[in-house]
Motif scaffolding. Structure first.
Motif, PDB file in Angstrom:
ATOM      1  N   ILE A  86      74.086  25.209   1.064  1.00 37.83           N
ATOM      2  CA  ILE A  86      74.598  23.843   0.969  1.00 37.83           C
ATOM      3  C   ILE A  86      76.123  23.957   0.873  1.00 37.83           C
ATOM      4  CG2 ILE A  86      74.711  21.745  -0.429  1.00 37.83           C
ATOM      5  CD1 ILE A  86      72.102  21.981   1.019  1.00 37.83           C
ATOM      6  N   GLU A  87      76.787  23.605   1.961  1.00 36.55           N
ATOM      7  CA  GLU A  87      78.238  23.762   2.031  1.00 36.55           C
ATOM      8  C   GLU A  87      78.855  22.546   2.701  1.00 36.55           C
ATOM      9  OE1 GLU A  87      81.451  26.875   4.011  1.00 36.55           O
ATOM     10  OE2 GLU A  87      79.398  27.556   3.605  1.00 36.55           O
ATOM     11  N   LYS A  88      79.871  21.991   2.095  1.00 32.85           N
ATOM     12  CA  LYS A  88      80.525  20.801   2.632  1.00 32.85           C
ATOM     13  C   LYS A  88      81.014  21.053   4.057  1.00 32.85           C
ATOM     14  CE  LYS A  88      84.090  17.338   1.708  1.00 32.85           C
ATOM     15  NZ  LYS A  88      85.200  16.911   0.819  1.00 32.85           N
ATOM     16  N   GLY A  89      80.773  20.070   4.928  1.00 34.51           N
ATOM     17  CA  GLY A  89      81.216  20.164   6.314  1.00 34.51           C
ATOM     18  C   GLY A  89      80.225  20.835   7.229  1.00 34.51           C
ATOM     19  N   LYS A  90      79.086  21.309   6.680  1.00 38.87           N
ATOM     20  CA  LYS A  90      78.072  21.984   7.495  1.00 38.87           C
ATOM     21  C   LYS A  90      76.702  21.343   7.274  1.00 38.87           C
ATOM     22  CE  LYS A  90      80.358  26.505   7.454  1.00 38.87           C
ATOM     23  NZ  LYS A  90      80.202  27.943   7.138  1.00 38.87           N
ATOM     24  N   GLU A  91      75.807  21.573   8.223  1.00 39.54           N
ATOM     25  CA  GLU A  91      74.421  21.153   8.031  1.00 39.54           C
ATOM     26  C   GLU A  91      73.775  22.041   6.977  1.00 39.54           C
ATOM     27  OE1 GLU A  91      72.034  20.781  11.514  1.00 39.54           O
ATOM     28  OE2 GLU A  91      73.656  19.963  12.741  1.00 39.54           O
TER      29      GLU A  91
END
Length: 417
Positions: free
Chosen positions: A218-223
């Motif tokens: 879970i990483e901001k800017g990614k699916e």
């Protein structure tokens, strides 16, 4: 058993036809918004890709680039469009024998080749000879925020809640338990691709298909993402399924290792678990589907100036997160391996009761059966796609499949609060 399935399928189609006649007499269709998964595309397989490294076998060469809509996919989508053109006329939303204007039809797609092309082929089938614009708002090859199931919150609290939610939907013991549940499917897949002789094994000394570590990302800017056998297995299953849909002889699909529906369903189960895990857990789904839910909800209003028919094209990840966020009750798609099939269409319909004047919503899943896709079958009034009625947990339906329009609007608004 095969004959029984065909008879049951025929009775289902006939019951839908009878229902459509009743609908025409007692209700008026006022507006439709369709969310479509893109059509049949080429898989992401090449000698240098991840898939190229998991098998010594040569992947089939496709006549379109990886991830692009195939020619066959375009034909299938034009068939779907042809059926919808008839359906819109039969339900008196659009007139026959005339081209729609910009108040009649709006086609809006994600900005990838396969989604844009799906919209183009659909328009050719539905409105032949007409110039219907296909709207995409970003540079081709770029994800549009409406269709991009991306993480937008980088707080530790959200990351923990999201991963906890994903592990919960994976079942007992979380992702570790799910991998154990899929162990046989992984091993059968490993044998089918001859993994022991792959570059991964011979060169990189990674010879156990199941052993690579699994990590939820879970990483901001990614699916939402995952590493390990579920990700690799999904890519392989996807390639085999697309090869089957493309009409390849069975002896060539998975190099002849798939010989039964049960084996195919086992493959599809890997991909289904992947989509459910990454895009359907409640915390993640509500987060990544918010833009799409707002768009669909905003397309419906009490105004008489709404566009009559809106057609949106995105991805199976959108369908998975949308269904979870909307709390769509469990459903089955007869004669289909997938629960979010290629080219499948969620059809949101606003109707008016001719007697009471009440406005109602009906949600149906229109889809091509596995055989209709594989055998390139034309769709029309006499050979329609399959469809099932969908029900939201908080928007109960009557025997006709209708829910209160005001309730639908309220539930959709509440999802994104």
């Amino acid at each position: 058993m095969r004959k029984l399935k065909l008879i049951l399928g025929l009775s289902f189609v006939l019951s839908c036809s009878a229902q459509a006649i009743e609908t025409l007499e007692d209700y008026t269709l006022e507006q439709v918004v369709v969310f479509s998964r893109h059509g049949l595309r080429a898989p992401l397989s090449s000698p240098t890709s991840t898939l190229g490294k998991v098998t010594p076998n040569q992947w089939p060469q496709w006549d379109t680039p990886a991830s692009y809509l195939t020619t066959r996919g375009g034909v299938l989508e034009s068939y779907f469009g042809h059926y919808f053109g008839e359906w819109l006329v039969d339900n008196k939303l659009l007139p026959a024998n005339s081209c729609p204007n910009d108040k009649d039809v709006y086609i809006y797609t994600n900005s990838l080749q396969r989604t844009i092309a799906t919209g183009q082929y659909f328009a050719v089938g539905a409105f032949p000879g007409c110039l219907v614009p296909i709207i995409h708002k970003e540079k081709i090859g770029t994800m549009d925020p409406v269709f991009f199931p991306v993480i937008r919150d980088d707080s530790p609290e959200f990351k923990k809640a999201a991963i906890d939610s994903m592990n919960q939907i994976a079942g007992p013991d979380g992702i570790a338990g799910l991998n154990k549940q899929l162990d046989k499917a992984y091993k059968d897949m490993s044998n089918a691709i001859n993994y022991k002789k792959s570059k991964n094994c011979l060169t990189d000394k990674q010879c156990d298909f199941v052993s690579p570590p699994t990590e939820l990302i879970i990483e901001k800017g990614k699916e939402p993402g995952i590493t390990g056998p579920l990700r690799t297995g999904t890519s392989i299953a996807d390639a085999f399924i697309l090869q089957y849909y493309e009409g390849s002889p069975l002896k060539e699909v998975a190099w002849g290792h798939i010989k039964s529906n049960q084996q195919f369903e086992q493959l599809v189960a890997i991909k289904e678990h992947y989509n459910t895990l990454l895009f359907s857990s409640p915390v993640v789904a509500k987060h990544i589907a918010a833009n799409l839910i707002n768009y669909i909800n905003g397309a419906f209003s009490d105004s008489d100036n709404n566009i009559k028919f809106t057609f949106l094209t995105g991805h199976d990840s959108n369908v998975a997160s949308l269904f979870s966020a909307m709390q769509i009750k469990p459903y089955k798609l007869p004669d289909q391996f997938e629960t979010t099939p290629i080219g499948g269409k969620i059809v949101f319909q606003k109707w008016r009761d001719n007697h009471s004047g009440e406005r109602l919503i009906k949600i149906e899943y229109f889809y091509q059966s596995t055989d209709q896709i594989r055998n390139l079958k034309q769709l029309n009034r006499n050979n329609p796609p399959h469809k099932v009625v969908l029900e939201m947990e908080n928007c109960p339906i009557n025997k006709m499949g209708f829910c209160s329009f005001s309730t639908f609007k309220q539930v959709m608004s509440d999802i994104t609060k």
